[in-house]
Design a protein around this motif. Structure first.
Motif, mmCIF file in Angstrom:
data_model
loop_
_atom_site.group_PDB
_atom_site.id
_atom_site.type_symbol
_atom_site.label_atom_id
_atom_site.label_comp_id
_atom_site.label_asym_id
_atom_site.label_seq_id
_atom_site.Cartn_x
_atom_site.Cartn_y
_atom_site.Cartn_z
ATOM 1 N N THR A 182 0.818 -1.215 0.000
ATOM 2 C CA THR A 182 0.000 0.000 0.000
ATOM 3 C C THR A 182 0.851 1.264 0.000
ATOM 4 O OG1 THR A 182 -0.110 0.055 2.425
ATOM 5 C CG2 THR A 182 -1.846 -1.149 1.267
ATOM 6 N N GLY A 183 2.161 1.123 0.035
ATOM 7 C CA GLY A 183 3.014 2.305 0.023
ATOM 8 C C GLY A 183 3.898 2.363 1.245
ATOM 9 N N ALA A 184 4.166 3.570 1.721
ATOM 10 C CA ALA A 184 5.108 3.764 2.810
ATOM 11 C C ALA A 184 4.394 4.121 4.101
ATOM 12 C CB ALA A 184 6.121 4.849 2.451
ATOM 13 N N ALA A 185 5.104 3.912 5.212
ATOM 14 C CA ALA A 185 4.560 4.240 6.525
ATOM 15 C C ALA A 185 5.704 4.706 7.418
ATOM 16 C CB ALA A 185 3.876 3.022 7.131
ATOM 17 N N LYS A 186 5.359 5.300 8.554
ATOM 18 C CA LYS A 186 6.330 5.695 9.565
ATOM 19 C C LYS A 186 6.034 4.914 10.833
ATOM 20 C CE LYS A 186 9.092 9.298 8.408
ATOM 21 N NZ LYS A 186 10.541 9.393 8.700
ATOM 22 N N VAL A 187 7.036 4.174 11.335
ATOM 23 C CA VAL A 187 6.895 3.429 12.574
ATOM 24 C C VAL A 187 8.125 3.704 13.427
ATOM 25 C CG1 VAL A 187 6.641 1.156 13.644
ATOM 26 C CG2 VAL A 187 5.557 1.610 11.433
ATOM 27 N N ALA A 188 7.914 4.118 14.665
ATOM 28 C CA ALA A 188 9.011 4.445 15.571
ATOM 29 C C ALA A 188 9.972 5.449 14.937
ATOM 30 C CB ALA A 188 9.754 3.174 15.988
ATOM 31 N N GLY A 189 9.426 6.350 14.137
ATOM 32 C CA GLY A 189 10.244 7.379 13.511
ATOM 33 C C GLY A 189 11.048 6.923 12.325
#
Length: 380
Positions: A182-189
């Protein structure tokens, strides 16, 4: 249940294990292209699967949070009301936090915080410690030299981190699952790609399993399990903070605090436990090679993949407190709606992510499916 009451770390891991159980996989990744954020290079779903399986890190430390909202009805002792256990409530409708340190295969530490205190599992070379702050007790194991390469700090099959949960999910990949991105994400910065596993069988209550995969290190930073048609995850395990530096060696050096009751099993006991674990592992491998799902003794699995149903017999002996345990069980099941059919009669527990049927003839059926699938399995 007595095991989970006495070991908070095991209780905390239950949702992670449950998430893995309901996941069927899908080697149907094909050449689907990742529609990644412009700041990240494009990666196909197939490439991301390979990234996860081949990822290697030298060190890691961080804080992991597990949250759950299974949509269960109010049940005394479980989801609220008089006599409820706060830690048990958090498993199905709350959150738990743990810290993890990894300095190599023989240097691992997991610290689980709960309202009852802290439980640490620590491996440092041949030494393994289990420490519980609530009763100031510790168990010290020494791994034999010839067995050290075979040992895991936690029981086989129990995921302790997002990576272990994701590895178990991806190991089950088969054509019953659509694998997309689904694309990109931000996890824990940190930047991450999002890999999505979706059941092809609409009879499953699982809508999606989403894996957030670190764009640089390729390890899963988070795993979300969504019920069908849900917009919020029913179960989430994700890093809140993570570092890929080598942890301080002092994190793996455990010295029991003054007043701690230390239990040291004999070498013979440790050897027997190792041999038993080895036999269980070999048996599971044989079952897997034969294409048959592994299940505990006295149980069977009806169906396969996302819509499989586990069928087991309810234990007749509940231990030293059998009378009290039976009363608690009867009180709990008495609150569940009565159901019946050509298969017989019993009580039904429903949540957003799974259903459970307790039959009057002493069986329990559980699956990530609607009740109708349980009734079918009960009639076989």
């Amino acid at each position: 249940m007595s095991v989970f009451r006495s070991r908070p770390a095991m209780r905390w891991l239950v949702p992670a294990a449950a998430a893995v159980v309901v996941i069927g996989g899908g080697a149907a990744a094909g050449t689907i292209a990742a529609s990644a954020d412009p700041t990240l290079p494009d990666r196909s779903a197939a490439q991301l699967l390979v990234d996860v399986q081949t990822a290697k890190i030298d060190g890691l430390s961080g804080t992991i949070q597990q949250t759950a909202d299974l949509g269960l009805p109010a049940l005394p002792g479980i989801t609220g009301g008089a006599g409820s256990n706060a830690d048990l409530i958090n498993l199905v409708a709350g959150s738990n936090t743990a810290r993890v340190w990894y300095g190599g295969e023989d240097k691992v530490r997991l610290a689980v915080q709960s309202k009852l205190g802290e439980t640490d599992v620590i491996r440092n070379g041949s030494d393994v410690w289990l420490w519980r702050s609530n009763d100031s007790s510790a168990t010290h194991f020494t791994i034999p030299a010839d067995k050290q390469h075979e040992q895991k700090t936690l029981p086989q099959g129990v995921p302790a981190t997002p990576k272990e949960a994701a590895d178990a999910a991806l190991a089950a990949v088969d054509p019953t699952t659509a694998v997309t991105t689904t694309g990109a994400a931000k996890v824990a910065g940190r930047d991450a790609y999002e890999l999505v596993l979706t059941p092809r069988d609409t009879a499953s209550l699982v809508g999606q399993v989403r894996l957030a995969i670190d764009a640089e290190k390729h390890i899963p930073l988070g795993v979300d399990v969504y019920a069908k048609d849900a917009t919020k995850p029913a179960v989430r395990i994700a890093f809140q903070q993570v570092s890929f530096s080598q942890p301080d060696p002092e994190q793996f050096a455990f010295n029991p605090p003054p007043g701690t009751k230390v239990e040291t099993p004999s070498a013979a006991d440790v050897q027997k436990q190792a041999e038993r674990a080895q036999k269980q592992a070999e048996h599971a491998q044989q079952k897997a090679a034969a294409g048959k799902p592994e299940a505990p003794e006295g149980t069977r699995v009806v169906g396969k993949g996302w819509t499989s149903v586990l069928v087991a017999k309810m234990p007749k002996d509940l231990g030293a407190k059998a009378g009290e345990g039976k009363q608690q069980l009867d009180a709990l099941t008495g609150l569940l709606p009565k159901v019946s059919g050509t298969w017989g009669s019993g009580r039904l527990l429903q949540s957003a992510l799974f259903s459970a049927l307790l039959t009057d003839d002493g069986r329990i059926l559980v699956g990530a499916v609607a009740p109708e699938k349980l009734y079918e399995a009960a009639g076989r």
